[in-house]
Design a protein around this motif. Structure first.
Motif, PDB file in Angstrom:
ATOM      1  N   PHE A  78      -4.102   4.541   5.829  1.00  0.00           N
ATOM      2  CA  PHE A  78      -3.209   3.410   5.600  1.00  0.00           C
ATOM      3  C   PHE A  78      -1.918   3.843   4.925  1.00  0.00           C
ATOM      4  O   PHE A  78      -1.918   4.751   4.080  1.00  0.00           O
ATOM      5  CB  PHE A  78      -3.873   2.364   4.689  1.00  0.00           C
ATOM      6  CG  PHE A  78      -5.012   1.630   5.314  1.00  0.00           C
ATOM      7  CD1 PHE A  78      -4.806   0.426   5.982  1.00  0.00           C
ATOM      8  CD2 PHE A  78      -6.304   2.145   5.253  1.00  0.00           C
ATOM      9  CE1 PHE A  78      -5.863  -0.252   6.566  1.00  0.00           C
ATOM     10  CE2 PHE A  78      -7.363   1.474   5.832  1.00  0.00           C
ATOM     11  CZ  PHE A  78      -7.151   0.278   6.488  1.00  0.00           C
TER      12      PHE A  78
ATOM     13  N   LEU B  69       0.527   1.644   2.611  1.00  0.00           N
ATOM     14  CA  LEU B  69       0.585   0.355   1.942  1.00  0.00           C
ATOM     15  C   LEU B  69       1.885   0.220   1.159  1.00  0.00           C
ATOM     16  O   LEU B  69       2.326   1.170   0.513  1.00  0.00           O
ATOM     17  CB  LEU B  69      -0.596   0.211   0.970  1.00  0.00           C
ATOM     18  CG  LEU B  69      -1.996   0.400   1.560  1.00  0.00           C
ATOM     19  CD1 LEU B  69      -3.037   0.313   0.447  1.00  0.00           C
ATOM     20  CD2 LEU B  69      -2.272  -0.630   2.644  1.00  0.00           C
TER      21      LEU B  69
ATOM     22  N   HIS C  85       3.410  -1.089  -2.093  1.00  0.00           N
ATOM     23  CA  HIS C  85       2.713  -1.339  -3.364  1.00  0.00           C
ATOM     24  C   HIS C  85       3.354  -2.395  -4.242  1.00  0.00           C
ATOM     25  O   HIS C  85       2.855  -2.683  -5.334  1.00  0.00           O
ATOM     26  CB  HIS C  85       2.524  -0.032  -4.149  1.00  0.00           C
ATOM     27  CG  HIS C  85       3.771   0.681  -4.543  1.00  0.00           C
ATOM     28  ND1 HIS C  85       3.973   2.002  -4.233  1.00  0.00           N
ATOM     29  CD2 HIS C  85       4.862   0.286  -5.232  1.00  0.00           C
ATOM     30  CE1 HIS C  85       5.148   2.379  -4.712  1.00  0.00           C
ATOM     31  NE2 HIS C  85       5.706   1.354  -5.320  1.00  0.00           N
TER      32      HIS C  85
ATOM     33  N   LEU D 134      -4.294  -6.800   0.388  1.00  0.00           N
ATOM     34  CA  LEU D 134      -5.009  -5.698  -0.254  1.00  0.00           C
ATOM     35  C   LEU D 134      -6.448  -6.085  -0.586  1.00  0.00           C
ATOM     36  O   LEU D 134      -7.367  -5.272  -0.441  1.00  0.00           O
ATOM     37  CB  LEU D 134      -4.271  -5.269  -1.520  1.00  0.00           C
ATOM     38  CG  LEU D 134      -2.893  -4.639  -1.309  1.00  0.00           C
ATOM     39  CD1 LEU D 134      -2.187  -4.423  -2.640  1.00  0.00           C
ATOM     40  CD2 LEU D 134      -3.001  -3.331  -0.542  1.00  0.00           C
TER      41      LEU D 134
ATOM     42  N   THR E 174      -1.994  -0.815  -6.199  1.00  0.00           N
ATOM     43  CA  THR E 174      -2.648  -1.063  -4.916  1.00  0.00           C
ATOM     44  C   THR E 174      -4.167  -1.119  -5.075  1.00  0.00           C
ATOM     45  O   THR E 174      -4.846  -1.882  -4.392  1.00  0.00           O
ATOM     46  CB  THR E 174      -2.293   0.025  -3.887  1.00  0.00           C
ATOM     47  OG1 THR E 174      -2.581   1.305  -4.431  1.00  0.00           O
ATOM     48  CG2 THR E 174      -0.833  -0.043  -3.510  1.00  0.00           C
TER      49      THR E 174
ATOM     50  N   SER F 291       0.919   5.245  -0.482  1.00  0.00           N
ATOM     51  CA  SER F 291       1.422   4.083  -1.202  1.00  0.00           C
ATOM     52  C   SER F 291       2.912   4.242  -1.459  1.00  0.00           C
ATOM     53  O   SER F 291       3.336   5.173  -2.156  1.00  0.00           O
ATOM     54  CB  SER F 291       0.675   3.918  -2.533  1.00  0.00           C
ATOM     55  OG  SER F 291       1.251   2.890  -3.309  1.00  0.00           O
TER      56      SER F 291
ATOM     57  N   TYR G  25       0.344  -5.695   8.044  1.00  0.00           N
ATOM     58  CA  TYR G  25       0.880  -6.492   6.950  1.00  0.00           C
ATOM     59  C   TYR G  25       2.392  -6.574   7.113  1.00  0.00           C
ATOM     60  O   TYR G  25       3.042  -5.576   7.446  1.00  0.00           O
ATOM     61  CB  TYR G  25       0.535  -5.845   5.594  1.00  0.00           C
ATOM     62  CG  TYR G  25       1.364  -6.347   4.428  1.00  0.00           C
ATOM     63  CD1 TYR G  25       1.125  -7.597   3.858  1.00  0.00           C
ATOM     64  CD2 TYR G  25       2.401  -5.573   3.907  1.00  0.00           C
ATOM     65  CE1 TYR G  25       1.900  -8.055   2.801  1.00  0.00           C
ATOM     66  CE2 TYR G  25       3.171  -6.032   2.844  1.00  0.00           C
ATOM     67  CZ  TYR G  25       2.915  -7.269   2.296  1.00  0.00           C
ATOM     68  OH  TYR G  25       3.683  -7.723   1.259  1.00  0.00           O
TER      69      TYR G  25
ATOM     70  N   GLY H 136       3.095  -2.899   6.220  1.00  0.00           N
ATOM     71  CA  GLY H 136       2.051  -1.912   6.007  1.00  0.00           C
ATOM     72  C   GLY H 136       1.439  -1.540   7.337  1.00  0.00           C
ATOM     73  O   GLY H 136       1.460  -2.338   8.289  1.00  0.00           O
TER      74      GLY H 136
END
Length: 266
Positions: A9, A11, A13, A36, A126, A172, A251, A262
């Protein structure tokens, strides 16, 4: 019993210690928080450990956190006093840390160890929504100074075997990160950047996908979205580790006028 292969992933944050705040600032991250919180249920199995690559750690070599009990690094400023006392007491995993070092070195990349490094907010902000009980071991891994996309893609490829060993690899950062540009007037530009980035990240051809994302600075509004690219480089690691599998945006949100996304690989 064989471990199911875990996805990787990238992501976004969020801003500062938002999971530990209330009011409008926390509510601005509501969609991120929900995303999340939902992520663990999408995995084929509970991870044995998490390898976290945060935008907030750069070293001369790819450096691995080796502490069995990492502390906290409050790498933000201007937030309420209580946010400098929060803890995320997840254990480290020295055995995994040594495995990561070995994989990096086997790929001909520079590796180092850091036994004192604590969790920075790119990691713990995260992890708090994902695993609030802090019961999954976590190892952090730095970016390499110079922020060379090809090196970070190569790092991800080197780490890919961990996906079959029960390790969840998470990059992240933020898909858009320009602290001098906030508000609704930014959104049309951020939308255009996000559309171009997502088109590259989700390219169905894995080799072309990697090449397009490595050339991120050729995309529309690239240097407006990332005046400095440290928040984008964890994407390279997650993409590299994702291998030949599909890439999807899972996301998308607007925060502070920014468009943030994301991505999931594999």
């Amino acid at each position: 019993m064989q471990n199911p292969r875990l996805p990787t992933f990238f992501l976004s944050h969020g801003g500062g210690p938002w999971p530990f705040m209330d009011g409008d600032y926390r509510r601005a991250h509501a969609q991120l928080e929900a995303s999340l919180q939902a992520l663990p249920a999408t995995l084929p199995a509970r991870p044995k450990a998490i390898l976290m690559i945060s935008a907030h750690w750069e070293e001369a070599a790819f450096t691995v956190m080796t502490s069995p009990a990492p502390g906290m690094l409050y790498d933000y400023g201007g937030f309420p006093a209580h946010t400098y006392e929060v803890v995320y007491p997840a254990p480290g995993d020295p055995v995994l840390a040594e495995r990561v070092v070995a994989l990096i070195q086997a790929a001909g990349l520079p590796a180092a160890r850091d036994e004192k490094r604590g969790f920075d907010h790119g990691a713990f902000c995260t992890l708090v929504p994902m695993y609030p009980d802090a019961d999954v071991p976590v190892v952090q891994l730095s970016l390499k100074r110079g922020l060379n996309p090809a090196e970070h893609l190569a790092l991800g490829r080197a780490l890919a075997p961990l996906r079959d060993e029960g390790v969840l690899i998470v990059g992240s950062g933020m898909s858009f990160h320009n602290l001098r540009a906030r508000g609704p007037q930014v959104t049309p530009i951020a939308d255009a950047w996000d559309d171009a980035l997502t088109d590259a990240v989700t390219d169905a051809d894995p080799a072309r996908r990697a090449a397009r994302v490595a050339a991120w600075d050729q995309l529309p509004h690239a240097h407006f979205a990332h005046p400095r690219e440290e928040h984008l480089l964890p994407l390279m690691v997650a993409l590299g580790a994702g291998g030949e599998g599909p890439a999807v945006r899972d996301y998308r949100d607007h925060v502070m006028g920014w468009t943030v996304s994301g991505y999931r690989f594999g």
